[in-house]
Design a protein around this motif. Structure first.
Motif, mmCIF file in Angstrom:
data_model
loop_
_atom_site.group_PDB
_atom_site.id
_atom_site.type_symbol
_atom_site.label_atom_id
_atom_site.label_comp_id
_atom_site.label_asym_id
_atom_site.label_seq_id
_atom_site.Cartn_x
_atom_site.Cartn_y
_atom_site.Cartn_z
ATOM 1 N N ILE A 181 0.837 -1.205 0.000
ATOM 2 C CA ILE A 181 0.000 0.000 0.000
ATOM 3 C C ILE A 181 0.865 1.245 0.000
ATOM 4 O O ILE A 181 0.614 2.205 -0.737
ATOM 5 C CB ILE A 181 -0.950 -0.013 1.218
ATOM 6 C CG1 ILE A 181 -2.033 -1.086 1.025
ATOM 7 C CG2 ILE A 181 -1.600 1.347 1.410
ATOM 8 C CD1 ILE A 181 -2.929 -1.257 2.236
ATOM 9 N N VAL A 182 1.906 1.247 0.816
ATOM 10 C CA VAL A 182 2.804 2.412 0.883
ATOM 11 C C VAL A 182 3.461 2.654 -0.468
ATOM 12 O O VAL A 182 3.532 3.791 -0.960
ATOM 13 C CB VAL A 182 3.861 2.200 1.987
ATOM 14 C CG1 VAL A 182 4.941 3.275 1.909
ATOM 15 C CG2 VAL A 182 3.199 2.203 3.364
ATOM 16 N N LYS A 183 3.936 1.584 -1.095
ATOM 17 C CA LYS A 183 4.590 1.731 -2.400
ATOM 18 C C LYS A 183 3.616 2.246 -3.455
ATOM 19 O O LYS A 183 3.914 3.178 -4.207
ATOM 20 C CB LYS A 183 5.163 0.387 -2.853
ATOM 21 C CG LYS A 183 6.439 -0.020 -2.167
ATOM 22 C CD LYS A 183 6.956 -1.329 -2.758
ATOM 23 C CE LYS A 183 8.244 -1.761 -2.077
ATOM 24 N NZ LYS A 183 8.728 -3.053 -2.608
ATOM 25 N N PHE A 184 2.439 1.636 -3.512
ATOM 26 C CA PHE A 184 1.465 2.032 -4.531
ATOM 27 C C PHE A 184 0.972 3.451 -4.296
ATOM 28 O O PHE A 184 0.815 4.230 -5.245
ATOM 29 C CB PHE A 184 0.279 1.060 -4.530
ATOM 30 C CG PHE A 184 -0.738 1.371 -5.589
ATOM 31 C CD1 PHE A 184 -0.528 0.982 -6.904
ATOM 32 C CD2 PHE A 184 -1.901 2.046 -5.280
ATOM 33 C CE1 PHE A 184 -1.459 1.277 -7.886
ATOM 34 C CE2 PHE A 184 -2.837 2.341 -6.252
ATOM 35 C CZ PHE A 184 -2.620 1.950 -7.565
ATOM 36 N N ALA A 185 0.738 3.795 -3.047
ATOM 37 C CA ALA A 185 0.276 5.150 -2.742
ATOM 38 C C ALA A 185 1.322 6.179 -3.138
ATOM 39 O O ALA A 185 0.996 7.236 -3.699
ATOM 40 C CB ALA A 185 -0.054 5.270 -1.255
ATOM 41 N N GLY A 186 2.598 5.857 -2.875
ATOM 42 C CA GLY A 186 3.658 6.777 -3.271
ATOM 43 C C GLY A 186 3.743 6.943 -4.765
ATOM 44 O O GLY A 186 3.943 8.048 -5.279
ATOM 45 N N PHE A 187 3.570 5.859 -5.476
ATOM 46 C CA PHE A 187 3.621 5.930 -6.942
ATOM 47 C C PHE A 187 2.411 6.676 -7.495
ATOM 48 O O PHE A 187 2.538 7.553 -8.338
ATOM 49 C CB PHE A 187 3.672 4.524 -7.521
ATOM 50 C CG PHE A 187 3.610 4.501 -9.023
ATOM 51 C CD1 PHE A 187 4.753 4.714 -9.776
ATOM 52 C CD2 PHE A 187 2.411 4.286 -9.676
ATOM 53 C CE1 PHE A 187 4.698 4.709 -11.150
ATOM 54 C CE2 PHE A 187 2.350 4.281 -11.049
ATOM 55 C CZ PHE A 187 3.492 4.489 -11.794
ATOM 56 N N ALA A 188 1.218 6.317 -6.998
ATOM 57 C CA ALA A 188 -0.001 6.920 -7.531
ATOM 58 C C ALA A 188 -0.082 8.407 -7.212
ATOM 59 O O ALA A 188 -0.573 9.192 -8.016
ATOM 60 C CB ALA A 188 -1.226 6.201 -6.970
ATOM 61 N N SER A 189 0.396 8.812 -6.054
ATOM 62 C CA SER A 189 0.329 10.230 -5.703
ATOM 63 C C SER A 189 1.266 11.059 -6.552
ATOM 64 O O SER A 189 1.077 12.261 -6.706
ATOM 65 C CB SER A 189 0.660 10.418 -4.228
ATOM 66 O OG SER A 189 1.976 9.947 -3.963
ATOM 67 N N GLY A 190 2.263 10.406 -7.157
ATOM 68 C CA GLY A 190 3.190 11.136 -8.014
ATOM 69 C C GLY A 190 2.608 11.459 -9.371
ATOM 70 O O GLY A 190 2.973 12.456 -9.985
ATOM 71 N N SER A 191 1.703 10.646 -9.849
ATOM 72 C CA SER A 191 1.114 10.877 -11.176
ATOM 73 C C SER A 191 -0.209 10.148 -11.256
ATOM 74 O O SER A 191 -0.291 8.952 -11.053
ATOM 75 C CB SER A 191 2.058 10.369 -12.275
ATOM 76 O OG SER A 191 1.407 10.414 -13.523
ATOM 77 N N TYR A 192 -1.238 10.890 -11.570
ATOM 78 C CA TYR A 192 -2.553 10.280 -11.748
ATOM 79 C C TYR A 192 -2.871 10.056 -13.204
ATOM 80 O O TYR A 192 -3.932 9.594 -13.551
ATOM 81 C CB TYR A 192 -3.644 11.169 -11.146
ATOM 82 C CG TYR A 192 -3.564 11.268 -9.651
ATOM 83 C CD1 TYR A 192 -3.688 10.129 -8.872
ATOM 84 C CD2 TYR A 192 -3.362 12.478 -9.022
ATOM 85 C CE1 TYR A 192 -3.613 10.199 -7.496
ATOM 86 C CE2 TYR A 192 -3.289 12.569 -7.644
ATOM 87 C CZ TYR A 192 -3.417 11.422 -6.888
ATOM 88 O OH TYR A 192 -3.344 11.491 -5.539
ATOM 89 N N SER A 193 -1.958 10.447 -14.081
ATOM 90 C CA SER A 193 -2.232 10.297 -15.513
ATOM 91 C C SER A 193 -2.285 8.827 -15.869
ATOM 92 O O SER A 193 -1.555 8.009 -15.340
ATOM 93 C CB SER A 193 -1.146 10.982 -16.341
ATOM 94 O OG SER A 193 0.094 10.381 -16.083
ATOM 95 N N SER A 194 -3.164 8.525 -16.779
ATOM 96 C CA SER A 194 -3.314 7.126 -17.221
ATOM 97 C C SER A 194 -2.240 6.822 -18.230
ATOM 98 O O SER A 194 -2.271 7.291 -19.349
ATOM 99 C CB SER A 194 -4.696 6.915 -17.843
ATOM 100 O OG SER A 194 -4.824 5.626 -18.344
ATOM 101 N N ASN A 195 -1.248 6.110 -17.829
ATOM 102 C CA ASN A 195 -0.194 5.748 -18.769
ATOM 103 C C ASN A 195 0.146 4.288 -18.601
ATOM 104 O O ASN A 195 -0.130 3.667 -17.598
ATOM 105 C CB ASN A 195 1.051 6.618 -18.568
ATOM 106 C CG ASN A 195 1.554 6.567 -17.137
ATOM 107 O OD1 ASN A 195 2.001 5.522 -16.687
ATOM 108 N ND2 ASN A 195 1.464 7.679 -16.436
ATOM 109 N N LYS A 196 0.768 3.769 -19.642
ATOM 110 C CA LYS A 196 0.995 2.324 -19.695
ATOM 111 C C LYS A 196 1.997 1.854 -18.654
ATOM 112 O O LYS A 196 2.091 0.687 -18.371
ATOM 113 C CB LYS A 196 1.482 1.928 -21.090
ATOM 114 C CG LYS A 196 0.470 2.174 -22.186
ATOM 115 C CD LYS A 196 0.973 1.561 -23.476
ATOM 116 C CE LYS A 196 0.049 1.840 -24.648
ATOM 117 N NZ LYS A 196 0.182 3.148 -25.184
#
Length: 1659
Positions: A1354-1369
């Motif tokens: 959860i910590v890893k995903f939250a850190g990644f998702a908070s950095g960019s919400y753009s839909s990219n591959k």
């Protein structure tokens, strides 16, 4: 003997009546030497044992190799004879304690009996069989060979009844003590059975304990075995005969010196290293901010594993030597934990583990003396290695023993060791010693250890040893008992046996004559000597005791079974004891829903008081109940067992365990299933079914033969063209029944080649026609529709030649489809409310009919002229010209009135319209003035009609009329300007004003009957099939609506919406069921989920999901649909106007029924079901029967649910589901119960957190417990014991968000392709999108769990998702924890329940949470799919190659362009992930070359292949396409032109491609060329097709392919060989386009063969 004991003994089966003559048995001097079986008379001792076994239950105590198995085979044959005579179904069960023995004994029984035999063991999947599977096996077999646990489980579950067993054979029966399955089997079933089977046990050592201290001790142990097996031991007193059969074995002792410790310094270093790394693991665990049980358990397991490795290395150093310790570390390192893990702690800990092994290896290798490598070489003095500690004295002695054999002697040796690591290490060392290279070594261990061999590898290794491929086998005790190794000449006990059983059994493996049994002892070790003395003494005592037991004097003691507590299911007889109950509880928990963050398990809390123990059982939150307290007892283990036994009883009573005491996870209760009697194997695409077509009740009538006045409902059909000067007459539709308003008021666009006609239908009240008007109307309809679309002259059955249709006796009016289509007076325009039938047109058609009855020219037998009685026969052309009139067959008309006149010919019966009067021609003109190449068989038109029809023209001087022929009806409902038909539109747009010559004819006027019908009427007639077809379809939809409303009340759903739900993509309409099906799928899922969630509050998420799956699966929907005969309403084929007929019209395209069904309805019968791919779907016979994909019915049902949701909301769709037979209506009382249950959740400790969540959601929960349940992960519940988790709410919320998002997308994107809508939903409704939404709203901070792995992700995903919400591959870079998506779904479910099923309220809250929702312009497909679809559209191939390296999967993808080969690689944990990474890189490469999905220029000129539907064909017309030609001359096979685009500069040509053959049937050459392209990764070829047409038929093709036709097609093929050539060729003229493609492909294949690129075999 006590009375009960007498009764018990009397119940045993009596075999005294069996024949005393034993069967012929195969010769064997060992247990199972099946390689040398010969038929012979059994030996005396074998006969004696058999006779004893026939009289009573017997334990045959014979030495290993004495033939015990064959005695059992003879007994089996005897018992089988008795069973056969009895006529009852009985079973013989043969039990063996290991899988290897099961294999072995199965082969012996199978080869030596004529009975049906099979084997059963865990790896065969027996543990997952149900009662039906067992019943099949029982009915099929006579003998079943299995492990005892398999039988025990089957008996406990009541899959097999104990009473059906007539003979029970137990191999190695000495195991029947304690808790062994043998003992449990006898205690639980045999001793409690009324009808006991015969028992035959086999053993070489009836004492299984360590040994016996005295005769009395031996007698006691044997008595216990006899009591357990209810059998008496029997040993052969005469050893002479046995000794002649059993090979002699010499027992030897090899002594080795005591071990000397040379490595104390190394061991201190290793100890220090272990402590250091153990401390590092402790520190890693302590570094976590929060402690969780899963991380603690993982670290504890890793530390325990490290400690175990430390002990193994010490053992190897002490007992085997340094060289073996090195190999041990290497072996252990190969099995070290994987460092490629998602969890950072696990990764660091695994790295520490790896570093530990590397350091240990370094230390051990460092301690090896210099020059130790020479130890492996030939001639090395091994005694030196002992002094330096390279090898131990024990291993040195073993080496010396093998050296003593020399290379000449053939060795076949078993070496028994205690530890698996010993077998592995010594085997590796021996393989490296060059001096022992003549010995092939291997190892064999059991399967119950994590580093042991698999059953398959065990079997292969054993077979290699038996065959001699391996002659030195290091093994644990896995092959001690019963395993047949016939060539074994030496058995070495590297580690001494510890029991008398182990001693006897391992010695028995030495099967060759004069074999050796070697035991290795340490010099001066008195303990070892005493141990072996006790074992040998025990063997003698055991043998004497068994031999000296008197048969008659031995009284069996009763087996004590009174203290076994058992729960029995009365319905089936399934049982569970206190002993087996614990296993059932664990299996039940394992079947509960779980994820990788949480494994459901029972928790036991044992308390003690005054020497009494009591256990409290706590089950996982998704179990049927949560806690249970067991009774008090005097043992802690027993207290655990008793509470589990009580739990099993309670779970069965609650329905969580079925009547076989198996966890109910697979199927819902029979009484709980939403739909009963679902049809198996239905609802699939491959399955095709024959179905009928429902007749339209609204078009039926009884007025057809009436002579009275008739009232009709009138519906006006108006047509307005988008070209102002084009006029179409209105028509009136007269039917007996009133049409529904939404059917009677309709607007439909009709698409012609160069115009659009807007048609409208409007209700005009009722009209009265008298009998004469009806007769005239019927006459008009028969005349006009048969004249335009059919034939007025038909073949006569009663006389030769033709017959005028109106003179036929056959009725053309069917009461089930009867209506009138009549023209209206031209003055009426759509805006006017008044209308009037044009009786003038109707009457003039009647006059024409009467004229044709007299003057029709029906055959060439007639002579004379059509107007032979006329007085103007000698009128000259000048006279006519001056008069300005034209003489027709039925009168004279002035020339100005003739243009656009409708006429009918007297010799063909066809209707034409006059284009112009050809004043410069006459009947004496040359026949055919359009083509100089046409065959000239007639000198003039006069000559043509005389010779062809026998007609003598009266006025040949009259000018000819240029007529436009009536043409076939067309499907005008399809817009040619859109979709896949745009190419066809472009093709015809340049010629839309041109007149096709073969559509025009010249004809003398005197052969024509004029009819006072305007051209506008004729043009409207061509529109009628399409508009009436649409009306018929809507009537059918309305009829279905009426049928539904008859049971569900008046639910007003638009008939056009229902029609959309009944229409498949195959109809090629502008609408189809796909969009509604997608919506209906979500509605059905939601309604079913709500019902199940509330109806079954005690079912866990897995059971609810299975119930839902059963309810919404295609086979269930198919059954519901066919029960309501929905298949008859489905439209599954394009409208074919050529087969459309109006009432009174005779069809000229007949498709007689060949299905053998006389009715319109086709019953659901197996003879009307097929999976034959050749069966054509959609094509109707004349009875309306058509083949239909079974899945279409399921899809239609979902689409109808979607239509009712769109038209009437959820209430309407639920009413429809109820009509279909689904019980999905929610009872409000159940909703109240669910809310009440959640209100008991204690939320006070979390009140502040709940308030924070509510503020984030902007929703205040009325029942706070629902939110608390929604945020609680199952792992979190297990720690705090709250008794609930979010899994059930997640099940509900999944369907809630599905329907809400699908409905949003359906409304927002009304004009996108159904496939794109599906992609949008997939991109919006998925776990990753929901997880991102949870992070955006910071909901992830509130998830209640107890998993370190989950927290880390959860910590890893939250850190990644908070950095960019753009839909990219690249969003897959951070792995999405499923629990976050589940959290969002469970909150949605909680809000739904809290708001009392208010979907609008849920969407109000969740729309901003889920925004931005994907739009078509932002939609991105998965990389691999996007790459494949992009390459398909370009005619390119994607080739992939995957391989596995350790835990990582690598994928290589390549795409061949015209000038280069693009190759990219990817890696990942799965094949899918690796391919996706490689595909992403390839897409970037292609985008850099201007090739992408968005920028792609649709190239429709790529060849169509039967295997590649994505490739379309461009058909371009040649400018001279209308040029006519005579019969084609023989031409060269193909014309060829080649241009070299890029010379071959890359070296020699590729290896020749081999094409085995070419299928010369239609499509075969195209498939062959496609296969070549696919194999070589060459781009698919492109085609350009030229069509040539003629007014006259001509020959096309050559040889057997020659055909006659009016058109020929020639295709030019362009074929690109990357980096080499571009070849352009033309094929033969062919009669159709696809055949021309085949011809071009065949020419190209031939050219490739000539160039040496291709080799073609026989075609």
């Amino acid at each position: 003997m006590q009375t009960s004991e007498v009764d018990r003994v009397s119940k045993k089966r009596n075999f005294d009546s069996l024949s005393n003559s034993p069967p012929v048995a195969p010769m064997e001097n060992m247990d199972v030497d099946t390689s040398s079986l010969l038929r012979f008379e059994p030996r005396k001792y074998q006969k004696k044992v058999l006779e004893v076994a026939k009289r009573r239950n017997t334990i045959a105590n014979l030495d290993t190799g004495a033939g015990k198995t064959l005695i059992s085979v003879m007994l089996i044959n005897e018992v089988a004879k008795s069973v056969k005579l009895s006529g009852k179904k009985r079973l013989i069960i043969f039990l063996a304690p290991t899988v290897a023995l099961v294999h072995q004994q199965y082969e012996v029984i199978k080869d030596n009996t004529e009975l049906v035999v099979d084997e059963y063991y865990g790896a065969k999947g027996v543990d997952f069989w149900d009662a039906g599977s067992w019943e099949k096996e029982i009915n099929r077999n006579d003998v079943m060979v299995m492990t005892p646990q398999i039988l025990l489980d089957a008996l406990r579950k009541a899959f097999l009844k104990f009473e059906i067993i007539c003979l029970l054979v137990l191999d190695e029966c000495h195991h029947a003590i304690g808790n062994h399955p043998y003992a449990r089997l006898m205690k639980e079933f045999y001793h409690n059975s009324e009808d006991k089977p015969k028992v035959f046990g086999m053993t070489a050592s009836p004492v299984i304990k360590k040994g016996v201290s005295s005769v009395n001790d031996s007698d006691r142990q044997i008595s216990e075995l006899e009591s357990m097996l209810d059998s008496q031991i029997y040993s052969v007193d005469s050893k002479t005969e046995q000794e002649s059969v059993i090979p002699s074995t010499t027992e030897l002792f090899r002594f080795y010196d005591p071990a000397v410790c040379y490595s104390s310094d190394l061991k201190r270093k290793l100890q220090s290293t272990w402590l250091k790394f153990d401390a590092s693991l402790v520190m890693l665990q302590a570094s976590l901010p929060v402690s969780f049980k899963d991380t603690d358990d993982k670290q504890k397991s890793l530390r325990s594993r490290m400690s175990s490795i430390h002990q193994k290395i010490f053992y190897c150093i002490d007992d085997l030597g340094l060289i073996c310790a090195v190999e041990a570390v290497k072996i252990l390192r190969e099995n070290s934990p994987d460092v490629n893990t998602d969890f950072e702690l696990y990764k660091k800990s695994s790295l520490q583990f790896k570093y530990y092994l590397e350091e240990v290896l370094y230390l051990v290798e460092e301690s090896l003396p210099q020059g130790h490598e020479s130890f492996l070489e030939v001639g090395y003095d091994y005694s030196k290695t002992v002094s330096t500690g390279i090898i131990s004295t024990k291993l040195y002695e073993l080496l010396q023993f093998f050296q003593s054999f020399g290379e000449a002697k053939q060795v076949s040796c078993l070496v028994f060791v205690d530890q698996i690591i010993t077998a592995k290490v010594v085997e590796r060392v021996f393989k490296k010693i060059i001096k022992l290279s003549h010995i092939s070594a291997s190892y064999l261990t059991g399967t119950n250890n994590s580093d042991a061999l698999t059953p398959k590898m065990q079997k292969e290794t054993l077979e290699s040893f038996r065959s001699g491929k391996v002659n030195l086998l290091f093994t644990t005790d896995v092959v001690e008992e019963g395993i047949h190794v016939p060539n074994c000449s030496t058995v070495i006990r590297f580690d001494l046996p510890t029991t008398v059983r182990s001693y006897v059994q391992s010695r028995g493996r030495a099967r060759q004559k004069n074999s050796q049994y070697v035991m290795m002892l340490e010099r001066g070790n008195l303990k070892q000597r005493e141990q072996m003395f006790d074992i040998i003494q025990s063997e003698y005592l055991m043998r004497d005791t068994a031999l000296n037991r008197e048969e008659d004097a031995s009284i069996l003691k009763p087996c004590n079974t009174k203290d076994i507590s058992t729960y029995v299911v009365s319905l089936t007889g399934a049982s569970v004891t206190e002993d087996s109950s614990v296993g059932i509880i664990y299996r039940y928990c394992q079947k509960l829903p779980h994820d990788k963050y949480y494994s459901p398990r029972p928790i036991f809390q044992i308390s003690s008081s005054e020497n009494l123990y009591q256990c409290v059982l706590t089950l996982p939150p998704n179990a049927a109940f949560k806690t249970l307290t067991g009774p008090s007892c005097r043992s802690s283990d027993l207290s655990k067992q008793l509470v589990c036994l009580a739990a099993c009883k309670k779970l069965h009573e609650l329905g969580a365990l079925d009547n076989h005491l198996v966890p109910v996870n697979e199927q819902p209760d029979k009484n709980a299933s939403i739909v009963k009697n679902k049809g198996p194997s239905a609802g699939t695409t491959k399955r095709k079914e024959l179905h009928g077509t429902t007749s339209i009740r609204a078009l039926s009538g009884t007025w057809g033969e009436m002579i009275d006045n008739t009232y009709f409902f009138a519906y006006k059909l108006d047509f307005v063209c988008d070209i102002p000067d084009e006029h179409y007459s209105s028509f009136i539709l007269l039917v007996e029944s009133k049409l529904e308003d939404d059917v009677a008021n309709l607007e439909v666009d009709l698409y012609l080649v160069d115009r659009v006609v807007k048609s409208s239908v409007s209700s005009c009240g009722r009209v009265l026609l008298d009998a004469e008007q009806v007769r005239k109307s019927k006459c008009f309809q028969e005349f006009f529709f048969n004249g335009v679309f059919g034939k007025l002259f038909i073949n006569s059955k009663s006389k030769k030649g033709r017959q005028f249709l109106f003179e036929s006796d056959a009725s053309l009016w069917n009461p089930s489809n009867i209506y009138l289509l009549l023209p209206l007076e031209f003055g009426n325009i759509p805006s006017e409310e008044t209308w009037k039938i044009d009786w003038t047109i109707i009457e003039t058609c009647g006059s024409a009919v009467e004229f044709l009855k007299i003057n029709a020219w029906l055959s060439a037998v007639q002579s004379g002229s059509v107007i032979g009685g006329s007085e103007n026969n000698d009128v000259t052309w000048s006279d006519l010209s001056s008069v300005g009139n034209i003489h027709f067959a039925n009168g004279v008309l002035p020339i100005p009135n003739i243009k656009d006149m409708v006429v009918v010919s007297v010799h063909t019966g066809r209707i034409y319209s006059v284009v112009e009067v050809l004043l410069d021609t006459s009947a004496d003109s040359n026949f055919d003035g359009y083509s100089d190449e046409a065959p000239i068989n007639y000198t003039s038109f006069t000559d043509y009609f005389q010779k062809q029809y026998g007609i003598s023209l009266v006025r040949p001087a009259q000018p000819l009329l240029l007529l436009k022929q009536s043409h076939k009806a067309h499907n005008l409902l399809v817009d040619f300007k859109e979709g896949y038909l745009i190419e066809k539109k472009n093709e015809t747009s340049s010629k839309k004003v041109e007149r096709k010559p073969y559509d025009l004819v010249r004809m003398p006027p005197e052969l024509l009957v004029f009819v006072y019908v305007g051209l506008s009427v004729l043009k409207s007639v061509y529109l009628l099939p399409s508009i009436v077809h649409r009306l018929e379809s809507l009537m059918l939809a309305s009829q279905l609506r009426e049928e539904i409303n008859s049971d569900c009340g008046n639910i007003q759903i638009s008939s056009s919406l229902i029609l959309e739900a009944l229409t498949t993509m195959k109809c090629n309409e502008s609408f189809s069921m796909e969009r509604l099906e997608l919506l209906g799928d979500s509605v059905l899922k939601y309604a079913t989920s709500c019902y199940l969630f509330l109806k079954y509050p005690n079912k866990h998420e897995g059971q609810l999901s299975n119930c839902r799956t059963n309810a919404v699966r295609n086979s269930t929907l198919h059954k519901l649909g066919t029960d309501k005969k929905i298949q008859g309403y489905i439209r599954d084929s394009p409208f074919d106007p050529r087969r459309w007929t109006a009432p009174g019209q005779q069809s000229i395209r007949l498709f007689p029924c060949e299905h053998g069904v006389d009715t319109a309805y086709v019953p659901l019968d197996s003879k009307f079901i097929t999976e034959d791919t050749k069966v054509m779907v959609g094509k109707c016979c004349d009875r309306g029967h058509r083949w239909m994909s079974s899945k279409t019915i399921s899809d239609c049902l979902e689409a109808l649910i979607g239509a009712y949701y769109v038209g009437g909301g959820l209430i309407a769709s639920i009413q429809l589901m109820k009509w279909f037979g689904m019980d999905v209506e929610v009872q409000h009382s159940l909703l109240d119960e669910a809310i009440m249950k959640a209100s008991f959740h204690l939320y006070s400790p979390k009140a502040i957190e709940i308030g924070i969540i509510e503020s984030k959601l902007e929703y205040q929960f009325l029942v706070k417990g629902l939110l608390l349940e929604a945020i609680t992960h199952a792992s979190g519940e297990q720690d705090v014991g709250c008794g609930y988790c979010y899994q059930r709410l997640e099940f509900l919320g999944d369907s809630v968000l599905d329907i809400l998002i699908t409905w949003y997308l359906y409304q927002r994107h009304k004009n996108i392709d159904p496939g794109d809508l599906t992609d949008l939903r997939s991109a919006s409704v998925n776990n990753e999108k929901f997880a991102e939404a949870a992070v955006r709203k910071n909901l992830h901070l509130h998830l209640q769990h107890s998993s370190g792995l989950l927290r880390d992700q959860i910590v890893k995903f939250a850190g990644f998702a908070s950095g960019s919400y753009s839909s990219n591959k690249t969003s897959s870079a951070a792995k999405c924890p499923k629990a976050l998506g589940d959290l969002v779904e469970s909150i949605a479910g909680a809000i739904l329940i809290d708001s009392r099923l208010n979907l609008e309220e849920v969407w109000r809250i969740f729309k901003p949470i889920l925004s931005p929702i994907v739009t078509p312009d932002k939609l991105e497909l998965p990389p691999l799919r996007e790459l494949v679809e992009l390459c398909d559209s370009l005619g390119l191939f994607v080739k992939d190659n995957c391989l596995t390296k350790g835990e990582v999967m690598f994928a290589e993808l390549s795409v061949q362009l015209k000038d280069t080969l693009l190759i990219r690689e990817g890696s990942g944990q799965t094949r899918k992930a690796a391919k996706a990474q490689a595909a992403l890189q390839l897409l970037k490469d292609l985008e850099g070359r201007g090739i992408s999905r968005r920028k792609q220029i649709k190239d429709s000129s790529v060849a169509s292949s039967p295997l590649n539907s994505a490739i379309t064909i461009c058909n371009k017309e040649h400018p001279e396409a209308l040029t006519l030609f005579s019969s084609p001359k023989r031409q060269k096979a193909c014309k060829m032109q080649t241009t070299t685009q890029t010379p071959s500069v890359n070296g020699p040509k590729n290896n020749m491609i081999v094409l085995e053959s070419i299928n010369m049937s239609k499509g075969g050459p195209r498939i062959a060329l496609y296969d070549v392209c696919k194999k070589q990764q060459w781009p698919l070829p492109k085609f350009e097709t030229t069509e040539e047409r003629s007014r006259f038929p001509f020959k096309i093709g050559e040889g057997p392919e020659v055909r006659q036709g009016f058109s020929s097609f020639v295709s030019q093929i362009t074929f690109t060989i990357p980096n080499r050539d571009v070849i352009v060729m033309s094929g033969h003229p062919r009669a159709d386009k696809k055949s021309s493609f085949d011809s071009a492909c065949l020419c190209m294949l031939s050219e490739l063969e000539q160039r040496g690129i291709l080799s073609i075999g026989k075609s």
